[in-house]
Design a protein around this motif. Sequence first.
Motif, PDB file in Angstrom:
ATOM      1  N   LEU A   1       0.828  -1.207   0.000  1.00  0.00           N
ATOM      2  CA  LEU A   1       0.000   0.000   0.000  1.00  0.00           C
ATOM      3  C   LEU A   1       0.865   1.260   0.000  1.00  0.00           C
ATOM      4  CD1 LEU A   1      -2.743  -1.100   2.554  1.00  0.00           C
ATOM      5  CD2 LEU A   1      -3.025  -0.771   0.080  1.00  0.00           C
ATOM      6  N   ALA A   2       1.975   1.199   0.698  1.00  0.00           N
ATOM      7  CA  ALA A   2       2.883   2.347   0.704  1.00  0.00           C
ATOM      8  C   ALA A   2       3.350   2.655  -0.709  1.00  0.00           C
ATOM      9  CB  ALA A   2       4.067   2.067   1.622  1.00  0.00           C
ATOM     10  N   ARG A   3       3.732   1.620  -1.441  1.00  0.00           N
ATOM     11  CA  ARG A   3       4.167   1.810  -2.831  1.00  0.00           C
ATOM     12  C   ARG A   3       3.044   2.404  -3.679  1.00  0.00           C
ATOM     13  NH1 ARG A   3       9.713   1.117  -3.954  1.00  0.00           N
ATOM     14  NH2 ARG A   3      10.524  -0.599  -2.716  1.00  0.00           N
ATOM     15  N   GLN A   4       1.839   1.888  -3.474  1.00  0.00           N
ATOM     16  CA  GLN A   4       0.708   2.374  -4.275  1.00  0.00           C
ATOM     17  C   GLN A   4       0.432   3.848  -4.025  1.00  0.00           C
ATOM     18  OE1 GLN A   4      -2.703  -0.118  -3.497  1.00  0.00           O
ATOM     19  NE2 GLN A   4      -1.716  -1.985  -4.280  1.00  0.00           N
ATOM     20  N   HIS A   5       0.685   4.297  -2.814  1.00  0.00           N
ATOM     21  CA  HIS A   5       0.360   5.672  -2.454  1.00  0.00           C
ATOM     22  C   HIS A   5       1.587   6.586  -2.430  1.00  0.00           C
ATOM     23  CE1 HIS A   5      -3.891   5.067  -1.511  1.00  0.00           C
ATOM     24  NE2 HIS A   5      -3.547   3.875  -1.048  1.00  0.00           N
ATOM     25  N   GLY A   6       2.648   6.149  -3.053  1.00  0.00           N
ATOM     26  CA  GLY A   6       3.805   7.021  -3.250  1.00  0.00           C
ATOM     27  C   GLY A   6       4.671   7.238  -2.032  1.00  0.00           C
ATOM     28  N   ALA A   7       4.598   6.352  -1.052  1.00  0.00           N
ATOM     29  CA  ALA A   7       5.426   6.495   0.151  1.00  0.00           C
ATOM     30  C   ALA A   7       6.743   5.756  -0.021  1.00  0.00           C
ATOM     31  CB  ALA A   7       4.695   5.954   1.369  1.00  0.00           C
ATOM     32  N   ARG A   8       7.772   6.283   0.596  1.00  0.00           N
ATOM     33  CA  ARG A   8       9.051   5.585   0.629  1.00  0.00           C
ATOM     34  C   ARG A   8       9.017   4.510   1.710  1.00  0.00           C
ATOM     35  NH1 ARG A   8      13.610  10.268   0.501  1.00  0.00           N
ATOM     36  NH2 ARG A   8      12.019  11.589   1.478  1.00  0.00           N
ATOM     37  N   THR A   9       9.867   3.496   1.554  1.00  0.00           N
ATOM     38  CA  THR A   9       9.868   2.373   2.487  1.00  0.00           C
ATOM     39  C   THR A   9      11.263   2.148   3.056  1.00  0.00           C
ATOM     40  OG1 THR A   9      10.201   0.848   0.631  1.00  0.00           O
ATOM     41  CG2 THR A   9       7.928   1.211   1.380  1.00  0.00           C
ATOM     42  N   ALA A  10      11.312   1.731   4.306  1.00  0.00           N
ATOM     43  CA  ALA A  10      12.587   1.517   4.980  1.00  0.00           C
ATOM     44  C   ALA A  10      12.514   0.251   5.824  1.00  0.00           C
ATOM     45  CB  ALA A  10      12.925   2.719   5.862  1.00  0.00           C
ATOM     46  N   LEU A  11      13.661  -0.397   5.990  1.00  0.00           N
ATOM     47  CA  LEU A  11      13.769  -1.603   6.807  1.00  0.00           C
ATOM     48  C   LEU A  11      14.879  -1.444   7.826  1.00  0.00           C
ATOM     49  CD1 LEU A  11      13.164  -4.648   7.422  1.00  0.00           C
ATOM     50  CD2 LEU A  11      14.976  -5.197   5.763  1.00  0.00           C
ATOM     51  N   ASP A  12      14.548  -1.686   9.073  1.00  0.00           N
ATOM     52  CA  ASP A  12      15.553  -1.882  10.116  1.00  0.00           C
ATOM     53  C   ASP A  12      15.665  -3.394  10.281  1.00  0.00           C
ATOM     54  OD1 ASP A  12      17.102  -2.084  12.361  1.00  0.00           O
ATOM     55  OD2 ASP A  12      15.967  -0.644  13.549  1.00  0.00           O
ATOM     56  N   ILE A  13      16.785  -3.969   9.873  1.00  0.00           N
ATOM     57  CA  ILE A  13      16.932  -5.427   9.908  1.00  0.00           C
ATOM     58  C   ILE A  13      16.675  -5.959  11.310  1.00  0.00           C
ATOM     59  CG2 ILE A  13      18.491  -7.358   9.501  1.00  0.00           C
ATOM     60  CD1 ILE A  13      19.925  -5.609   7.405  1.00  0.00           C
ATOM     61  N   ASP A  14      17.162  -5.268  12.334  1.00  0.00           N
ATOM     62  CA  ASP A  14      16.777  -5.515  13.731  1.00  0.00           C
ATOM     63  C   ASP A  14      16.796  -7.013  14.050  1.00  0.00           C
ATOM     64  OD1 ASP A  14      15.781  -4.888  16.314  1.00  0.00           O
ATOM     65  OD2 ASP A  14      13.738  -5.282  15.658  1.00  0.00           O
ATOM     66  N   TYR A  15      17.907  -7.673  13.785  1.00  0.00           N
ATOM     67  CA  TYR A  15      17.984  -9.123  13.951  1.00  0.00           C
ATOM     68  C   TYR A  15      18.165  -9.504  15.416  1.00  0.00           C
ATOM     69  CZ  TYR A  15      19.592 -13.955  13.288  1.00  0.00           C
ATOM     70  OH  TYR A  15      19.732 -15.319  13.342  1.00  0.00           O
ATOM     71  N   ARG A  16      17.202 -10.235  15.941  1.00  0.00           N
ATOM     72  CA  ARG A  16      17.285 -10.807  17.268  1.00  0.00           C
ATOM     73  C   ARG A  16      17.108 -12.320  17.114  1.00  0.00           C
ATOM     74  NH1 ARG A  16      18.581  -6.365  17.751  1.00  0.00           N
ATOM     75  NH2 ARG A  16      18.000  -4.778  19.304  1.00  0.00           N
ATOM     76  N   PRO A  17      18.192 -13.092  17.148  1.00  0.00           N
ATOM     77  CA  PRO A  17      18.076 -14.548  16.939  1.00  0.00           C
ATOM     78  C   PRO A  17      17.020 -15.189  17.826  1.00  0.00           C
ATOM     79  CG  PRO A  17      20.387 -13.888  16.975  1.00  0.00           C
ATOM     80  CD  PRO A  17      19.597 -12.673  17.349  1.00  0.00           C
ATOM     81  N   ASN A  18      16.915 -14.729  19.049  1.00  0.00           N
ATOM     82  CA  ASN A  18      15.928 -15.268  19.982  1.00  0.00           C
ATOM     83  C   ASN A  18      14.515 -15.136  19.444  1.00  0.00           C
ATOM     84  OD1 ASN A  18      13.979 -14.136  22.306  1.00  0.00           O
ATOM     85  ND2 ASN A  18      15.161 -15.853  23.123  1.00  0.00           N
ATOM     86  N   LEU A  19      14.224 -14.000  18.793  1.00  0.00           N
ATOM     87  CA  LEU A  19      12.870 -13.749  18.304  1.00  0.00           C
ATOM     88  C   LEU A  19      12.584 -14.470  16.989  1.00  0.00           C
ATOM     89  CD1 LEU A  19      12.486  -9.965  19.211  1.00  0.00           C
ATOM     90  CD2 LEU A  19      12.001 -11.994  20.587  1.00  0.00           C
ATOM     91  N   TRP A  20      13.630 -14.971  16.335  1.00  0.00           N
ATOM     92  CA  TRP A  20      13.448 -15.788  15.134  1.00  0.00           C
ATOM     93  C   TRP A  20      13.453 -17.281  15.472  1.00  0.00           C
ATOM     94  CZ3 TRP A  20      12.744 -14.583   9.903  1.00  0.00           C
ATOM     95  CH2 TRP A  20      12.762 -13.214   9.580  1.00  0.00           C
ATOM     96  N   GLY A  21      13.598 -17.597  16.753  1.00  0.00           N
ATOM     97  CA  GLY A  21      13.584 -18.997  17.160  1.00  0.00           C
ATOM     98  C   GLY A  21      14.865 -19.746  16.908  1.00  0.00           C
ATOM     99  N   VAL A  22      15.971 -19.036  16.696  1.00  0.00           N
ATOM    100  CA  VAL A  22      17.257 -19.701  16.458  1.00  0.00           C
ATOM    101  C   VAL A  22      18.210 -19.517  17.634  1.00  0.00           C
ATOM    102  CG1 VAL A  22      17.054 -19.600  13.964  1.00  0.00           C
ATOM    103  CG2 VAL A  22      18.139 -17.708  15.177  1.00  0.00           C
ATOM    104  N   ALA A  23      17.691 -19.001  18.756  1.00  0.00           N
ATOM    105  CA  ALA A  23      18.457 -18.911  20.002  1.00  0.00           C
ATOM    106  C   ALA A  23      17.474 -19.069  21.152  1.00  0.00           C
ATOM    107  CB  ALA A  23      19.201 -17.578  20.102  1.00  0.00           C
ATOM    108  N   GLY A  24      17.961 -19.508  22.302  1.00  0.00           N
ATOM    109  CA  GLY A  24      17.092 -19.816  23.427  1.00  0.00           C
ATOM    110  C   GLY A  24      16.650 -18.595  24.203  1.00  0.00           C
ATOM    111  N   HIS A  25      15.739 -18.814  25.163  1.00  0.00           N
ATOM    112  CA  HIS A  25      15.205 -17.727  25.976  1.00  0.00           C
ATOM    113  C   HIS A  25      16.295 -16.993  26.742  1.00  0.00           C
ATOM    114  CE1 HIS A  25      11.100 -18.574  25.059  1.00  0.00           C
ATOM    115  NE2 HIS A  25      11.104 -19.768  25.623  1.00  0.00           N
ATOM    116  N   GLY A  26      17.313 -17.728  27.175  1.00  0.00           N
ATOM    117  CA  GLY A  26      18.381 -17.108  27.952  1.00  0.00           C
ATOM    118  C   GLY A  26      19.408 -16.384  27.126  1.00  0.00           C
TER     119      GLY A  26
END
Length: 636
Positions: free
Chosen positions: A155-180
Motif C-alpha cells: 500500500l505504501a508503494r501504491q500511495h507514493g510512500a518511501r519504504t525503509a527496513l531496520d533489519i533488527d535481527y534478534r536470533p531469539n525472536l526468530w527462534g534460532v536462540a534460546g530464551h536465555g
Amino acid sequence: MKSLDVITIGRAGVDLYGAQVGGRLEDMGSFRKYVGGSPTNIACGTARLGLRSGLITRVGDEHMGRFIREELRREGVDVRGVKTDPERLTALVILGIRDEESFPLIFYRENCADMALSEDDIDEGLIAEARSVLATGTHLSHPRTEGAVLKALRLARQHGARTALDIDYRPNLWGVAGHGEGESRFVESAKVTAKLQSTLHLFDLIVGTEEEFHIAGGTTDTIGALRSVRAVTPAVLVCKRGAAGAVAFEGAIPDSLDAGQTGPGFPIEVFNVLGAGDGFFSGLLKGWLDGESWPKALEYANACGAFAVSRHGCTPAYPSLTELQFFLKRGVIRPDLRNDAELEQIHWSTNRKGAWPEARIFAFDHRLQLEEMAGYSPAKGAAFKELCLKAALRVQAGRPGYGILCDSRIGRRALHAASGTGLWIGRPCEAPGSRPLSLEPELGPDCGGLEEWARENVVKVLCFCHPDDAPDLWAAQEETVKRLFTAARRNDLEFLLEVIPSKVGPVDDGTTATLIRRFYDAGVFPDWWKLEPMRTRAAWANAIAAIEQNDPHTRGIVVLGLDAPEAELAASFEVAAGFSLVKGFAVGRTIFGDVARGWMAGDLADAEAVAEMAGRYGRLCDIWDRARAAARERAA
C-alpha cells in the motif's frame, strides 16, 4: 499533502530496565519502566525530532497496553494504528546494564499482542497519509505478521510512500536462540537469510549493523554480505559500525567500507548500547525525510545514537530537536553525556510530557491552617480535603488546564484519588512555616521518599527567603532546596519552587528577580515558579527576564493568593496575565478558608461545602480567563 512523515510497524512492549548498574540481572532490586520495541522507539524518537510519526502494532487490553498507548500520545505519536488485542498480553522485556559490553535481557513475548498483528490491522487510509513506512525484521519472522508488513509495504508503494527496513535481527525472536540468549545479536541461519532476501527488494532504505547485514547477505564477510544484498535490491544501504560510525552506499558496493559516504562521529563514553540503533535510525529518518545529504543525515543519526548509548533506557534517552541542534552546534564537552549538566537540562526541559498553556490551580495543601481550626481532627481534615478535590473536579469537568496542590500528611486520600483525573497535581515538601527551610519527615534526610511518589506529582517547596538574608541562613536554605531539586530530577519528577520575600522583608521591583537568579546560580532549575503577586509591570518584567535568561524552556509561573479577597486577586491577575510566561494561579484560602471553618464547626454540610468552594474556584478561573483574554486583545 501527507499528514504523517513516517509510520513504523512491528514490536511494542514495555521495557523493565534494571535500575542498578554493574550487577547481574539476577541481582536487580528495582526496575524503571519505559516503552520499548524497535518500531515503537523509532516512532517516539522521530516525534521528538519534529517528524509527524505514527505506529502500527497491537497491545494488550490491560495496564501495560494502556501505558504504551498513553505514553505514545504523550510523545506526540499518532496511535490510530495501535490496536487493542482482547486475548493476548502486551510484550515485556527485562533488561540490565552489566558493563559497557554486557547487557543481559529476557524477552517475554510468548504469543504476545504485537505478534498477533494481521493484514486486517492494516488500514489503507492510514498508510495513504504517510510519506514513508518503516518495518523491522522481527515481524517478518511469522507468516501472520509478515502478511501485515507486506500489505503495508504494498500500500505504501501504491500511495507514493518511501519504504525503509531496520533489519533488527534478534536470533531469539526468530527462534534460532534460546530464551536465555536475548542478548545475542548474531546466529547464522539460512532460513532467516532466505526470508529476508525475499523481501529486501521492497525497500528504498535498509539499515543494519555489520552482523545484521551478515544475516541478510548470508555471509560473515561484510563486503560480501552487502554485495549479496545489493544483488536483490537497489535500496540505499546504511551499515552501522559501532564506534567507527556508519556508512551509506547508494550504488555499487566498493572494496572497502571506508569508501562509503560517512558523517561525523562523536567521541563519547558507551554506557548502554540497548536501543542505540533505534536512536540512530530516528536521526537518519529525520535527515532522509528532510532531504538532507547522506553525510548530514548520518551526522544526525550518529548524534542520536551517541545520546542513546550515553543514557539509561531507550526511548527516554533520545533527544529533542532543540537538544540535537544545541549538541551539534556546541559539540562534546565531556564524553559521559548523561553527566553534562547543561545538556541534561535541555534534555529534561525539552522532553517533558504534556502541555500546560494555562494552569488554574486550587491549592489546598495547607496543613497548619487546618490543624489550628476549631473542631479539626486528622479524620475531619482528610475528609475535608476530599471535598476540596470534588470541588476542583466539578470545575474542571474533564477540561485541560486545571490543577490542585494537595499534601500527603492530611490529604493522602484526596491526593491518591486525583491521580489519573487529568488534573495538574502539586505536592508540598516543606515543613509548614519553617525558616530556615526544613522538609516533611516522610521524605527522609536524603529525600529518598520521593521514589514512592506517583510520577504525575509535581514536587513543590515553599522557601521564605530574601536577598538580605544572612549568608549562613541563605546557604542553609539553598542547600535544602538544591538537595530536594536533585532528588526530584533523579526520580523524574517536575519541581515547583515558591518564594515569598514579602513575608521576610521589604520588597521592590527587583527583589523577586534577585532571588530567582540566586537559585539558578546555585544550579536549581525549577520546572515551575510560584510567585507572590507583584503590583507593577516592572517587577514582573524583571522576574520573567531573570527566568528566561537562565532557562528559556521553563514551564512557567503561577501566581499565589496569600488569602487575598477576590477583588484584590482580580487586580493582581490583570497585571500578571499580560505576561505569557505566567500560566495562571495557585490560590487556596480565598477558596476554602471560610468554608473549612464553617464545615469544621458543623455549620455546612458536605454538599454545601463542595458547592461553595466550586463556586469560588470557578469565579477565580473566570477572572483569570477574562484577564488573559483582555491582555491578548491589548497585545493584538
